[in-house]
Design a protein around this motif. Structure first.
Motif, mmCIF file in Angstrom:
data_model
loop_
_atom_site.group_PDB
_atom_site.id
_atom_site.type_symbol
_atom_site.label_atom_id
_atom_site.label_comp_id
_atom_site.label_asym_id
_atom_site.label_seq_id
_atom_site.Cartn_x
_atom_site.Cartn_y
_atom_site.Cartn_z
ATOM 1 N N GLY A 296 38.077 38.451 31.555
ATOM 2 C CA GLY A 296 38.093 38.562 33.008
ATOM 3 C C GLY A 296 37.009 39.540 33.421
ATOM 4 O O GLY A 296 36.770 40.535 32.735
ATOM 5 N N LYS A 297 36.354 39.258 34.535
ATOM 6 C CA LYS A 297 35.198 40.079 34.917
ATOM 7 C C LYS A 297 35.271 40.505 36.371
ATOM 8 O O LYS A 297 35.460 39.687 37.261
ATOM 9 C CB LYS A 297 33.933 39.261 34.683
ATOM 10 C CG LYS A 297 32.649 40.008 34.854
ATOM 11 C CD LYS A 297 31.497 39.063 34.508
ATOM 12 C CE LYS A 297 30.215 39.784 34.276
ATOM 13 N NZ LYS A 297 29.149 38.867 33.847
ATOM 14 N N ALA A 298 35.101 41.798 36.596
ATOM 15 C CA ALA A 298 34.975 42.358 37.943
ATOM 16 C C ALA A 298 33.495 42.658 38.166
ATOM 17 O O ALA A 298 32.854 43.268 37.311
ATOM 18 C CB ALA A 298 35.784 43.640 38.072
ATOM 19 N N SER A 299 32.966 42.226 39.291
ATOM 20 C CA SER A 299 31.554 42.469 39.612
ATOM 21 C C SER A 299 31.430 43.031 41.019
ATOM 22 O O SER A 299 32.156 42.612 41.924
ATOM 23 C CB SER A 299 30.749 41.168 39.535
ATOM 24 O OG SER A 299 30.737 40.661 38.231
ATOM 25 N N CYS A 300 30.509 43.958 41.184
ATOM 26 C CA CYS A 300 30.192 44.523 42.494
ATOM 27 C C CYS A 300 28.889 45.297 42.339
ATOM 28 O O CYS A 300 28.275 45.271 41.266
ATOM 29 C CB CYS A 300 31.321 45.406 43.012
ATOM 30 S SG CYS A 300 31.870 46.646 41.861
ATOM 31 N N MET B 263 46.813 37.163 42.606
ATOM 32 C CA MET B 263 47.648 38.114 43.312
ATOM 33 C C MET B 263 47.682 39.418 42.512
ATOM 34 O O MET B 263 48.119 39.439 41.374
ATOM 35 C CB MET B 263 49.055 37.521 43.454
ATOM 36 C CG MET B 263 49.995 38.309 44.311
ATOM 37 S SD MET B 263 49.694 38.311 46.096
ATOM 38 C CE MET B 263 49.431 36.621 46.473
ATOM 39 N N ALA B 264 47.200 40.488 43.074
ATOM 40 C CA ALA B 264 47.158 41.773 42.388
ATOM 41 C C ALA B 264 48.546 42.405 42.351
ATOM 42 O O ALA B 264 49.372 42.182 43.219
ATOM 43 C CB ALA B 264 46.173 42.696 43.088
ATOM 44 N N ALA B 265 48.776 43.194 41.311
ATOM 45 C CA ALA B 265 50.022 43.945 41.207
ATOM 46 C C ALA B 265 50.031 45.009 42.303
ATOM 47 O O ALA B 265 48.987 45.401 42.820
ATOM 48 C CB ALA B 265 50.124 44.588 39.828
ATOM 49 N N ALA B 266 51.225 45.483 42.636
ATOM 50 C CA ALA B 266 51.366 46.432 43.739
ATOM 51 C C ALA B 266 50.755 47.793 43.424
ATOM 52 O O ALA B 266 50.367 48.519 44.332
ATOM 53 C CB ALA B 266 52.845 46.595 44.083
ATOM 54 N N THR B 267 50.652 48.133 42.142
ATOM 55 C CA THR B 267 50.103 49.435 41.781
ATOM 56 C C THR B 267 49.028 49.287 40.711
ATOM 57 O O THR B 267 49.047 48.358 39.919
ATOM 58 C CB THR B 267 51.198 50.377 41.242
ATOM 59 O OG1 THR B 267 51.812 49.765 40.108
ATOM 60 C CG2 THR B 267 52.256 50.658 42.298
ATOM 61 N N VAL B 268 48.145 50.232 40.704
ATOM 62 C CA VAL B 268 47.101 50.300 39.686
ATOM 63 C C VAL B 268 47.694 51.004 38.473
ATOM 64 O O VAL B 268 48.373 52.021 38.615
ATOM 65 C CB VAL B 268 45.889 51.083 40.247
ATOM 66 C CG1 VAL B 268 44.904 51.430 39.157
ATOM 67 C CG2 VAL B 268 45.221 50.305 41.363
ATOM 68 N N SER B 269 47.444 50.472 37.299
ATOM 69 C CA SER B 269 47.974 51.094 36.079
ATOM 70 C C SER B 269 47.127 52.305 35.694
ATOM 71 O O SER B 269 45.976 52.454 36.137
ATOM 72 C CB SER B 269 47.990 50.086 34.930
ATOM 73 O OG SER B 269 46.673 49.834 34.475
ATOM 74 N N SER B 270 47.683 53.152 34.838
ATOM 75 C CA SER B 270 46.916 54.310 34.366
ATOM 76 C C SER B 270 45.700 53.852 33.566
ATOM 77 O O SER B 270 44.641 54.483 33.627
ATOM 78 C CB SER B 270 47.804 55.239 33.530
ATOM 79 O OG SER B 270 48.386 54.540 32.448
ATOM 80 N N ASN C 191 42.275 45.825 38.658
ATOM 81 C CA ASN C 191 43.649 45.339 38.829
ATOM 82 C C ASN C 191 43.658 43.871 39.241
ATOM 83 O O ASN C 191 44.430 43.065 38.714
ATOM 84 C CB ASN C 191 44.361 46.208 39.869
ATOM 85 C CG ASN C 191 45.753 45.737 40.182
ATOM 86 O OD1 ASN C 191 45.933 44.794 40.958
ATOM 87 N ND2 ASN C 191 46.738 46.385 39.587
ATOM 88 N N ARG C 192 42.774 43.516 40.169
ATOM 89 C CA ARG C 192 42.712 42.127 40.657
ATOM 90 C C ARG C 192 42.296 41.164 39.550
ATOM 91 O O ARG C 192 42.773 40.033 39.499
ATOM 92 C CB ARG C 192 41.764 42.028 41.846
ATOM 93 C CG ARG C 192 42.355 42.671 43.085
ATOM 94 C CD ARG C 192 41.480 42.629 44.303
ATOM 95 N NE ARG C 192 40.393 41.674 44.243
ATOM 96 C CZ ARG C 192 39.342 41.685 45.041
ATOM 97 N NH1 ARG C 192 39.243 42.628 45.959
ATOM 98 N NH2 ARG C 192 38.400 40.794 44.948
ATOM 99 N N VAL C 193 41.395 41.595 38.673
ATOM 100 C CA VAL C 193 40.965 40.736 37.561
ATOM 101 C C VAL C 193 42.151 40.431 36.646
ATOM 102 O O VAL C 193 42.389 39.274 36.278
ATOM 103 C CB VAL C 193 39.824 41.401 36.761
ATOM 104 C CG1 VAL C 193 39.580 40.683 35.443
ATOM 105 C CG2 VAL C 193 38.559 41.425 37.590
ATOM 106 N N VAL C 194 42.891 41.451 36.280
ATOM 107 C CA VAL C 194 44.038 41.252 35.388
ATOM 108 C C VAL C 194 45.112 40.413 36.071
ATOM 109 O O VAL C 194 45.663 39.480 35.479
ATOM 110 C CB VAL C 194 44.614 42.604 34.926
ATOM 111 C CG1 VAL C 194 45.889 42.402 34.117
ATOM 112 C CG2 VAL C 194 43.579 43.374 34.112
ATOM 113 N N ALA C 195 45.395 40.704 37.323
ATOM 114 C CA ALA C 195 46.456 39.990 38.040
ATOM 115 C C ALA C 195 46.100 38.524 38.281
ATOM 116 O O ALA C 195 46.991 37.684 38.371
ATOM 117 C CB ALA C 195 46.736 40.683 39.370
ATOM 118 N N SER C 196 44.820 38.211 38.363
ATOM 119 C CA SER C 196 44.424 36.821 38.616
ATOM 120 C C SER C 196 44.472 35.966 37.353
ATOM 121 O O SER C 196 44.322 34.750 37.424
ATOM 122 C CB SER C 196 43.018 36.769 39.219
ATOM 123 O OG SER C 196 42.054 37.151 38.261
#
Length: 172
Positions: A60-64, A1-8, A82-87
């Protein structure tokens, strides 16, 4: 579950990911990834154990594709981080530990160097690096050691201005 906002920090790292992908002229269909070193403290019960002095981190890894991060924009790219950290939570650590006991995989820094299609970030702007004084006065700058100089590695420090500022050391 991603946080509602993206951090700086996530926005800054997304900007870096897009800029490096563009500068390296990655093809639109080429897979690219961003690995984040995520701290377990405060996210996993009992970590660290009392008396433990070392790091407690996971990856944690984001891929695209390069085309996605360049075409869909900064906000979309930051959202992937954000999704990587939240998961990352206690259940994901327990799953990783169970998998590791069946299929051990020993990590070494050389695994992070990817030949130009990936980035990795470690450290945190939350560490009070400018508050240290070892008897020589307050630091004027902070840098990582030679062991952290690999292609695609970005290290984040608290900025010298403090108060939420960040310094980014990038090796490309």
């Amino acid at each position: 579950m991603a946080a509602a906002t993206v951090s700086s920090l996530q926005a800054l790292l997304a900007h870096l990911w897009r800029a490096v992908s563009r500068a390296r002229r990655l093809q639109a269909g080429q897979e690219t990834s961003y690995t984040l070193v995520i701290g377990c403290r405060g996210r996993v019960d009992g970590v660290p154990a009392q008396g433990y002095m070392g790091n407690a981190v996971a990856f944690g890894k984001a891929s695209c594709t390069a085309g996605e991060i360049l075409d869909k924009g900064l906000g979309w790219t930051a959202w992937q981080l954000n999704r990587v950290v939240a998961s990352f939570d206690e259940a994901s650590v327990e799953e990783w530990l169970a998998r590791w006991t069946r299929e051990p995989d020993y990590f070494h820094v050389g695994n992070l160097s990817s030949g130009g299609d990936s980035l990795t970030t470690g450290c945190s702007p939350r560490f009070d690096v400018f508050g240290n004084d070892f008897g020589w006065g307050k630091p004027v700058a902070v840098r990582s050691g030679a062991g952290n100089k690999i292609d695609g590695k970005a290290t984040v420090f608290e900025g010298p201005e403090r108060g939420g500022s960040m310094s980014l050391e990038v090796c490309i």
